[in-house]
Design an enzyme around this catalytic site. Structure first.
Site, mmCIF file in Angstrom:
data_model
loop_
_atom_site.group_PDB
_atom_site.id
_atom_site.type_symbol
_atom_site.label_atom_id
_atom_site.label_comp_id
_atom_site.label_asym_id
_atom_site.label_seq_id
_atom_site.Cartn_x
_atom_site.Cartn_y
_atom_site.Cartn_z
ATOM 1 C CE LYS A 172 14.848 -77.048 -60.885
ATOM 2 N NZ LYS A 172 15.459 -77.608 -62.106
ATOM 3 C CG ASP A 231 20.173 -79.922 -59.941
ATOM 4 O OD1 ASP A 231 20.598 -80.625 -58.980
ATOM 5 O OD2 ASP A 231 20.935 -79.365 -60.747
#
Length: 243
Positions: A138, A156
């Site tokens: 991420k 997220d």
């Protein structure tokens, strides 16, 4: 910072979406009108400070990270300065952030690795970025997109939630949702999709009480939780809309 996205290769759907191609294009078209130039909310001045900010943001709010890094980045905005600052002093700057001890250790370690392995420069590829301590997929995706203009999708908690709630790209893990999202997002909208989806989840399709009456895609949404079928007026919002 980049002004336009890099080219990407064509993608094919690998799962059956409940949304038609036309619906998907219309969803992202409306997001693009609502926020033509969406921006991330983590304060930074260069790829290194962005990398550090994103690494610090795990299990913390962007606002909380910004408060801590406001003074930190005045004294340590390069790997060399961060390494010179040292782990103990770094902890004093970020002690208001969750898991600050482990994060301080990782930031010092990644700073050292950037110096020894990458000549002090933040690498541009995911494969290289994830070799840095405390940097996962991420974080790498965010840095690739925001620092280098490479279209990616960092999943997220907001994107994971709305991907499932809206039945856009249901999945149990961020990686599963990422792959499904990449298969359905129209190519020409991919560069900003990450921020559009995060901002939509943060300020409209909220976790506890989604505000469907404010939603610009209410008539297209296939969520069983939907409470409104009429889209909100489609007006341009500031890059960041903070309630």
């Amino acid at each position: 910072m980049p002004t336009k996205p890099a080219k990407t290769t064509p993608r094919k759907r690998k799962f059956k979406s409940p949304y038609s191609e036309a619906d998907l294009r219309e969803i992202f078209r409306r997001f693009s009108i609502q926020r033509p130039e969406p921006k991330g909310e983590l304060a930074h001045t260069n790829p290194f400070t962005l990398l550090v900010a994103v690494a610090l943001s795990a299990q913390a709010t962007d606002a909380g990270v910004n408060r801590a890094t406001k003074e930190l980045f005045k004294v340590a905005d390069t790997p060399e300065k961060m390494l010179a600052l040292g782990e103990e002093k770094l902890r004093d700057y970020i002690k208001t952030i969750g898991l600050f001890r482990n994060k301080a250790k990782n930031v010092i370690a990644l700073s050292e690795k950037l110096i020894t392995d990458f000549n002090g420069e933040v690498p541009k590829t995911r494969e290289e970025l994830v070799t840095l301590p405390g940097v996962g997929r991420k974080t790498a995706n965010v840095v690739m997109s925001m620092a280098f203009g490479i279209p990616t999708l960092a999943v997220d908690t907001h994107i994971l939630r709305i991907a499932n709630r809206l039945c856009l790209a249901p999945g149990k893990t961020p990686d599963e949702v990422e792959q499904k999202m990449l298969a359905i997002i129209p190519e020409d909208y991919l560069f900003h999709a990450h921020h559009w989806l995060i901002l939509h989840g943060r300020y409209c399709c909220k976790a506890r009480k989604p505000e469907c009456e404010k939603c610009v895609i209410a008539d297209l949404c296939k969520s069983p939780e939907k409470t409104c079928d009429v889209p909100a007026p489609l007006v341009e919002l500031p890059p960041q809309m903070i309630d």
